[in-house]
Motif scaffolding. Structure first.
Motif, mmCIF file in Angstrom:
data_model
loop_
_atom_site.group_PDB
_atom_site.id
_atom_site.type_symbol
_atom_site.label_atom_id
_atom_site.label_comp_id
_atom_site.label_asym_id
_atom_site.label_seq_id
_atom_site.Cartn_x
_atom_site.Cartn_y
_atom_site.Cartn_z
ATOM 1 N N HIS A 45 0.739 -5.087 -4.742
ATOM 2 C CA HIS A 45 0.096 -6.068 -3.864
ATOM 3 C C HIS A 45 1.060 -7.235 -3.701
ATOM 4 O O HIS A 45 1.528 -7.795 -4.694
ATOM 5 C CB HIS A 45 -1.208 -6.607 -4.456
ATOM 6 C CG HIS A 45 -2.307 -5.598 -4.556
ATOM 7 N ND1 HIS A 45 -2.890 -5.016 -3.453
ATOM 8 C CD2 HIS A 45 -2.924 -5.073 -5.624
ATOM 9 C CE1 HIS A 45 -3.820 -4.176 -3.854
ATOM 10 N NE2 HIS A 45 -3.857 -4.177 -5.171
ATOM 11 N N PRO A 53 1.029 -8.641 11.137
ATOM 12 C CA PRO A 53 1.349 -7.331 10.551
ATOM 13 C C PRO A 53 2.532 -6.645 11.230
ATOM 14 O O PRO A 53 3.255 -5.887 10.599
ATOM 15 C CB PRO A 53 0.067 -6.513 10.746
ATOM 16 C CG PRO A 53 -1.010 -7.531 10.848
ATOM 17 C CD PRO A 53 -0.383 -8.731 11.506
ATOM 18 N N ILE A 56 6.000 -7.202 9.541
ATOM 19 C CA ILE A 56 6.208 -6.695 8.186
ATOM 20 C C ILE A 56 6.883 -5.329 8.253
ATOM 21 O O ILE A 56 6.429 -4.448 8.980
ATOM 22 C CB ILE A 56 4.874 -6.587 7.422
ATOM 23 C CG1 ILE A 56 4.200 -7.959 7.340
ATOM 24 C CG2 ILE A 56 5.096 -6.010 6.028
ATOM 25 C CD1 ILE A 56 2.781 -7.927 6.790
ATOM 26 N N SER A 108 -1.102 -0.888 3.604
ATOM 27 C CA SER A 108 -2.105 -1.531 4.454
ATOM 28 C C SER A 108 -1.974 -3.041 4.277
ATOM 29 O O SER A 108 -1.436 -3.515 3.272
ATOM 30 C CB SER A 108 -3.512 -1.062 4.087
ATOM 31 O OG SER A 108 -3.826 -1.421 2.764
ATOM 32 N N TYR A 109 -2.471 -3.778 5.266
ATOM 33 C CA TYR A 109 -2.407 -5.242 5.238
ATOM 34 C C TYR A 109 -3.796 -5.768 5.549
ATOM 35 O O TYR A 109 -4.354 -5.472 6.611
ATOM 36 C CB TYR A 109 -1.382 -5.733 6.267
ATOM 37 C CG TYR A 109 -1.230 -7.228 6.319
ATOM 38 C CD1 TYR A 109 -0.578 -7.924 5.305
ATOM 39 C CD2 TYR A 109 -1.718 -7.952 7.396
ATOM 40 C CE1 TYR A 109 -0.413 -9.291 5.367
ATOM 41 C CE2 TYR A 109 -1.555 -9.326 7.467
ATOM 42 C CZ TYR A 109 -0.900 -9.994 6.449
ATOM 43 O OH TYR A 109 -0.742 -11.354 6.510
ATOM 44 N N ASP A 110 -4.383 -6.526 4.609
ATOM 45 C CA ASP A 110 -5.740 -7.021 4.786
ATOM 46 C C ASP A 110 -5.866 -8.395 4.143
ATOM 47 O O ASP A 110 -5.491 -8.572 2.979
ATOM 48 C CB ASP A 110 -6.731 -6.030 4.158
ATOM 49 C CG ASP A 110 -8.177 -6.368 4.462
ATOM 50 O OD1 ASP A 110 -8.460 -6.840 5.585
ATOM 51 O OD2 ASP A 110 -9.016 -6.163 3.578
ATOM 52 N N LEU A 114 -0.508 -7.525 1.419
ATOM 53 C CA LEU A 114 0.090 -6.234 1.716
ATOM 54 C C LEU A 114 -0.111 -5.348 0.492
ATOM 55 O O LEU A 114 0.253 -5.725 -0.617
ATOM 56 C CB LEU A 114 1.585 -6.387 2.004
ATOM 57 C CG LEU A 114 2.369 -5.095 2.222
ATOM 58 C CD1 LEU A 114 1.917 -4.408 3.509
ATOM 59 C CD2 LEU A 114 3.861 -5.389 2.259
#
Length: 148
Positions: A45, A53, A56, A108-110, A114
Motif C-alpha cells: 500500500h 490515477p 501513476i 488498484s487505486y482507491d 495505491l
C-alpha cells in the motif's frame, strides 16, 4: 506567517552543488508505503493522495518494482497565498525476490491509496511432499519405519 527552517537553506545549497533539479521547494520527499504478506501473496500500500490515477505508473524490470506518480501544480498565472502540498514526481523502487509471479501482479487505486498485489509463484508456495516406500506411497505422518 513566516516560519524559519534552517534545513531549507542547506537543502537548496546541496541541490545546487550536486546539480539537482532547481525550482519549487515543495517537491515530494517520499512515498510512504506498507508491505506485508497474507497467505500466498504480498500486499503493498502506497499513500498517493490527490493523484490522478492516469499519472501513476507501475513497472517491473530485472526484479525491481518501480512506482512512479506525478502531481501537477496549477498554472503559473495563480497568486499563491499558501502552498503546502507537494507537487512533482514521486518515485519508489522495491526489489522483488525470485518467488514473485510478475505476470500476475495487479494494482488498484482507491481513496488516495495505491494497492499492489504481488502473488507468490506456485513453485515457492509451501506444499506437502509425498514419501514413497519401495515404490508405493506412504502417507505423511505414518510412523511405520522405512527399511533401507
Amino acid at each position: 506567517m513566516l516560519r524559519f527552517d534552517p534545513f531549507t537553506d542547506i537543502d537548496s545549497m546541496t541541490q545546487s552543488l550536486l546539480g539537482a533539479h532547481t525550482g519549487s521547494s515543495r517537491r515530494p520527499r517520499f512515498m510512504p508505503m506498507d508491505l506485508y504478506k497474507v497467505d500466498d501473496h504480498y500486499v503493498l500500500h502506497a499513500d498517493l493522495p490527490g493523484m490522478d490515477p492516469g499519472s501513476i505508473d507501475i513497472d517491473v524490470d530485472a526484479g525491481v518494482l518501480t512506482l512512479t506518480a506525478h502531481r501537477s501544480q496549477p498554472d503559473d498565472g495563480v497568486q499563491w497565498l499558501t502552498s503546502e502540498r507537494f507537487s512533482g514526481r514521486y518515485r519508489r523502487q522495491v526489489s522483488l525476490g525470485e518467488n514473485i509471479d510478475v505476470d500476475r501482479i495487479s494494482a488498484s487505486y482507491d481513496n488516495g491509496v495505491l494497492s499492489v498485489i504481488l502473488p507468490v509463484t506456485e513453485r515457492a508456495k509451501p506444499r506437502r511432499i509425498e514419501i514413497t516406500r519401495g515404490g508405493s506411497p506412504v502417507a505423511c505422518g505414518d510412523r511405520t519405519p522405512i527399511e533401507a
